[in-house]
Design a protein around this motif. Structure first.
Motif, PDB file in Angstrom:
ATOM      1  N   LEU A 462       0.944  -0.916   0.097  1.00 55.51           N
ATOM      2  CA  LEU A 462       0.096   0.217  -0.094  1.00 55.51           C
ATOM      3  C   LEU A 462       0.597   1.156  -0.075  1.00 55.51           C
ATOM      4  O   LEU A 462       0.492   1.912  -0.845  1.00 55.51           O
ATOM      5  CB  LEU A 462      -0.801   0.090   1.265  1.00 55.51           C
ATOM      6  CG  LEU A 462      -2.138  -1.162   1.103  1.00 55.51           C
ATOM      7  CD1 LEU A 462      -2.506  -0.943   2.635  1.00 55.51           C
ATOM      8  CD2 LEU A 462      -2.962  -0.874   0.037  1.00 55.51           C
ATOM      9  N   VAL A 492      -8.868   1.904  -2.285  1.00 57.97           N
ATOM     10  CA  VAL A 492      -8.306   0.706  -2.606  1.00 57.97           C
ATOM     11  C   VAL A 492      -9.948  -0.478  -3.445  1.00 57.97           C
ATOM     12  O   VAL A 492     -10.238  -0.624  -2.162  1.00 57.97           O
ATOM     13  CB  VAL A 492      -8.097   0.108  -1.736  1.00 57.97           C
ATOM     14  CG1 VAL A 492      -6.738  -1.380  -2.507  1.00 57.97           C
ATOM     15  CG2 VAL A 492      -5.811   0.726  -1.503  1.00 57.97           C
ATOM     16  N   TYR A 515      -4.969   6.296 -11.394  1.00 59.00           N
ATOM     17  CA  TYR A 515      -4.618   5.105 -10.237  1.00 59.00           C
ATOM     18  C   TYR A 515      -3.445   4.570 -10.717  1.00 59.00           C
ATOM     19  O   TYR A 515      -2.919   4.605 -11.341  1.00 59.00           O
ATOM     20  CB  TYR A 515      -5.980   4.243 -10.661  1.00 59.00           C
ATOM     21  CG  TYR A 515      -6.049   3.468 -11.668  1.00 59.00           C
ATOM     22  CD1 TYR A 515      -5.360   1.969 -11.991  1.00 59.00           C
ATOM     23  CD2 TYR A 515      -6.352   4.399 -13.190  1.00 59.00           C
ATOM     24  CE1 TYR A 515      -5.611   1.836 -13.156  1.00 59.00           C
ATOM     25  CE2 TYR A 515      -6.548   3.395 -14.346  1.00 59.00           C
ATOM     26  CZ  TYR A 515      -6.253   2.267 -14.891  1.00 59.00           C
ATOM     27  OH  TYR A 515      -6.028   1.436 -15.628  1.00 59.00           O
ATOM     28  N   TRP A 525      -4.698  -5.201  -6.408  1.00 59.97           N
ATOM     29  CA  TRP A 525      -6.131  -4.102  -6.789  1.00 59.97           C
ATOM     30  C   TRP A 525      -5.965  -3.197  -6.447  1.00 59.97           C
ATOM     31  O   TRP A 525      -4.758  -2.394  -7.405  1.00 59.97           O
ATOM     32  CB  TRP A 525      -6.020  -4.306  -4.872  1.00 59.97           C
ATOM     33  CG  TRP A 525      -5.799  -5.116  -3.869  1.00 59.97           C
ATOM     34  CD1 TRP A 525      -6.996  -5.628  -3.241  1.00 59.97           C
ATOM     35  CD2 TRP A 525      -5.269  -6.275  -3.713  1.00 59.97           C
ATOM     36  NE1 TRP A 525      -6.907  -6.999  -2.971  1.00 59.97           N
ATOM     37  CE2 TRP A 525      -6.030  -7.417  -3.307  1.00 59.97           C
ATOM     38  CE3 TRP A 525      -3.859  -6.301  -3.925  1.00 59.97           C
ATOM     39  CZ2 TRP A 525      -4.785  -8.319  -2.194  1.00 59.97           C
ATOM     40  CZ3 TRP A 525      -3.203  -7.300  -3.559  1.00 59.97           C
ATOM     41  CH2 TRP A 525      -3.807  -8.508  -2.599  1.00 59.97           C
ATOM     42  N   MET A 527      -6.042   0.959  -7.222  1.00 59.97           N
ATOM     43  CA  MET A 527      -5.848   2.902  -5.587  1.00 59.97           C
ATOM     44  C   MET A 527      -5.917   3.704  -6.016  1.00 59.97           C
ATOM     45  O   MET A 527      -5.236   3.853  -7.783  1.00 59.97           O
ATOM     46  CB  MET A 527      -4.404   2.202  -5.180  1.00 59.97           C
ATOM     47  CG  MET A 527      -4.298   3.691  -4.528  1.00 59.97           C
ATOM     48  SD  MET A 527      -2.743   3.824  -3.509  1.00 59.97           S
ATOM     49  CE  MET A 527      -3.006   2.668  -2.145  1.00 59.97           C
TER      50      MET A 527
END
Length: 617
Positions: A462, A492, A515, A525, A527
């Motif tokens: 992250l 997210v 993004y 994922w 973000m």
């Protein structure tokens, strides 16, 4: 050599056949349904013919339409690929009767191996070892129960016309037999129109070993060694490799010789696979390996055989169908290195492996050794067909090199917005039992949750993504005298998430990218839409909840003026046929609510505004 070839299939295998045919100078004709009008195999072929609506029963399974397409385009031959009509003896005969070359075995060979009980009897007569069991015509429940008692429990009930795990039941105790038999027969009738079953002794520590065989019209039959397909989920192969771990030369010679005898027993022509079940409780031994069935076609996992032998099996098929002898004799064939293959599916392991349908907006498999696929970036994964995206193949000098290479490739895949089983495959490849080659067909079922991929990215992943979105050392004038930021709010996969980082850098307010995709151990994922935080008891993150992507609001769980707690569900957004839950980033009050159930929203739309009790956003 054949000069023109119609491929009676779609997707990955159609593209695979086209690749070899083009190299050999053969004109290729694709067929396609409504859903496949813009598919990769259609665009790669020299010519394409529309054969009907999207459902397979109205297009790819209608033999008359395929033969008509071959006649219309002047195709000299038809290659069925695998699945669909590839093992349909009536279709094969119809192709031959139409004066078209059938790239496959004789219809009589398909028929001979089509029913498990008849095939097993044929193999016994050919001296091929078979699993102890019952193959009789007496199908009364009383006789079947008596035979099961005599074999000894556990026993396996199998539909004679079955496949893919359908019409198959394991019975552990005598009192369970009647119910299991009735269930098996109902499923067999529903799936195959045939309630006939056979019984086999259940193998306690089963390994699935298969041998690639090839015959020509000149009486030659060879094998191209074995593959191990033991890693399975619900009787479907997950990871295949060649050669088989723990196979010594004597056992290999015995099982491969038995496979050749099996092929000769049905005068086999073309590519085929003899499948064996092995009791691996005491290693692989020739006296503990038994015939299961024969697949009278090219297998999905044929690339691993190609990689260890250096042979193109599709080219062999085309040469044999053209009347040529086999390109190599047995003594010309040898094993070099190790190969592994995984089947990458658009499915979500965290949701029971449900198919993930929609557009492949991002499709990056990195530096894979070999990719066999029928899709590309921007393609749609249709609900009408198997959701396999690609076969990912690795080769190495030994098993560990091949395994590590394959795991690393899958760990670095970036596919979005569809979910895939890449994370699950990485877990399987890195599982201690797989690494040590302690294999059996029940490994995945036993391990269960241990093979599930992570539901959320790690803090480090992250933070790395945050740095990619918010370049360091950018000035933000309104915060000139403020302390350096060390956290910010991001979305997210639709969830408002505060990300913290260390190192003292002051990440800028401007967004460096619209993004980023977080790819970690095969899971992906998205973000986006960050908002700067500024300290205080809860970090006072920006309470603007934005739509992370275009979609439809399917549920609103809060009202304007309502007090909410951190993590509380605010609304649900459906995008790309997946539901995304948006939650509160901190305790506060809903001061603005723009979300309306059923409404379509674009990416970046302000849906909910939350402030803390002091009125701070």
């Amino acid at each position: 050599m054949i000069q023109s070839l119609l491929i009676a299939n779609r997707g990955e295998i159609a593209c695979r056949i086209i690749r070899t045919a083009r190299r050999l100078g053969i004109r290729t004709i694709a067929v396609y349904s409504d859903a496949d009008a813009n598919a990769l195999h259609v665009r790669q072929a020299d010519e394409a013919v529309h054969i009907g609506p999207s459902p397979v029963r109205e297009s790819y399974l209608v033999g008359e339409k395929i033969i008509a397409a071959a006649k219309k385009t002047g195709a000299e031959a038809i290659h069925p690929g695998y699945g669909f009509l590839s093992e349909n003896a009536e279709f094969a005969q119809a192709v031959i009767d139409a004066g078209i070359v059938w790239v496959g075995p004789n219809p009589s060979s398909i028929t001979a191996m089509g029913l498990k009980d008849a095939a097993k009897t044929l193999m016994q007569n050919a001296g091929v070892p078979t699993t102890p069991g019952y193959l009789g015509e007496d199908q009364s429940p009383e006789r079947l129960k008596a035979e099961a008692d005599a074999i000894g429990y556990p026993v396996l009930i199998k539909a004679v016309a079955g496949g893919g795990g359908k019409g198959m039941r394991k019975v552990d105790a005598p009192e369970d037999f009647a119910d299991a038999l009735a269930s098996c027969q109902r499923e067999a009738v529903s799936s195959f129109g045939n309630a006939h079953v056979l019984l086999e002794k259940w193998v306690t520590n089963p390994r699935h070993i298969e041998v690639q065989v090839f015959g020509d019209t000149h009486g030659n039959v060879v094998h191209l060694f074995e593959r191990d397909c033991s890693l399975q989920r619900r009787h479907q192969k997950v990871i295949e490799e060649a050669p088989a771990p723990g196979m010594d030369s004597d056992t290999r010679e015995a099982i491969c010789a038995a496979a050749v005898r099996a092929a000769k027993a049905v005068d086999y022509v073309g590519a085929g696979t003899i499948e064996f079940i092995a009791d691996g409780s005491d290693g692989l031994r020739a006296d503990r390996i038994w015939f299961m069935e024969m697949n009278t076609r090219l297998q999905v996992e044929h690339p691993v055989t190609e990689e260890i032998t250096g042979q193109d099996l599709v080219e062999w098929q085309l040469r044999v169908a053209s009347g040529e002898p086999l390109p190599r004799s047995q003594h010309d064939l040898s094993i070099k290195g190790w190969a592994m293959e995984t089947r990458l599916y658009a499915e979500d392991p965290l949701k029971g492996f449900l198919p993930s349908i929609g557009s492949l907006d991002t499709f990056d498999l990195g530096q894979a050794y070999r990719i066999d696929t029928g899709v590309e970036e921007g393609a749609d994964i249709s609900p009408y067909y198997d959701p396999m995206i690609a076969k990912v193949i690795a080769w190495g000098a030994d098993r560990e090199e091949a395994r590590r290479s394959l795991a690393e490739t899958l760990a670095n895949t970036a596919i979005w917005p569809l979910k895939t089983n890449a994370g699950f495959l990485v877990k399987a490849l890195n599982h201690p039992d797989f690494v040590a080659a302690r294999l059996d067909t029940g490994l995945i079922a036993r391990e269960g949750d241990a093979l599930m991929p992570p539901e959320w990215p790690s803090d480090a992943a992250l933070a790395d993504a945050a740095r990619a979105l918010m370049p360091a050392n950018r000035l933000a004038g309104f915060r000139l005298n403020a302390p350096p930021r060390d956290s910010a709010l991001f979305l997210v996969d639709g969830h408002a998430t505060t990300v913290n980082w260390t190192g003292g850098e002051d990440l800028g307010r401007d967004v460096g990218e619209a993004y980023v995709l977080i790819a970690e151990d095969g899971q992906v994922w998205r973000m986006s839409d960050w908002r700067v935080s500024g300290g205080g008891a809860h970090g006072i993150a920006d309470g603007a909840i934005l739509s992370p992507m275009p979609g439809r609001i399917v549920a609103v769980a809060v009202a304007g003026g309502e007090t909410v707690a951190k993590g509380q569900k605010l609304l649900t957004l459906e995008a790309m046929k997946m539901e995304h839950t948006l939650t509160a980033p901190f305790d506060g009050i809903v001061t603005e609510l723009n979300a309306v159930e059923g409404a379509q929203v674009s990416e970046g739309t302000l849906l909910v505004q939350i402030v803390d009790e002091g009125g701070n956003p």
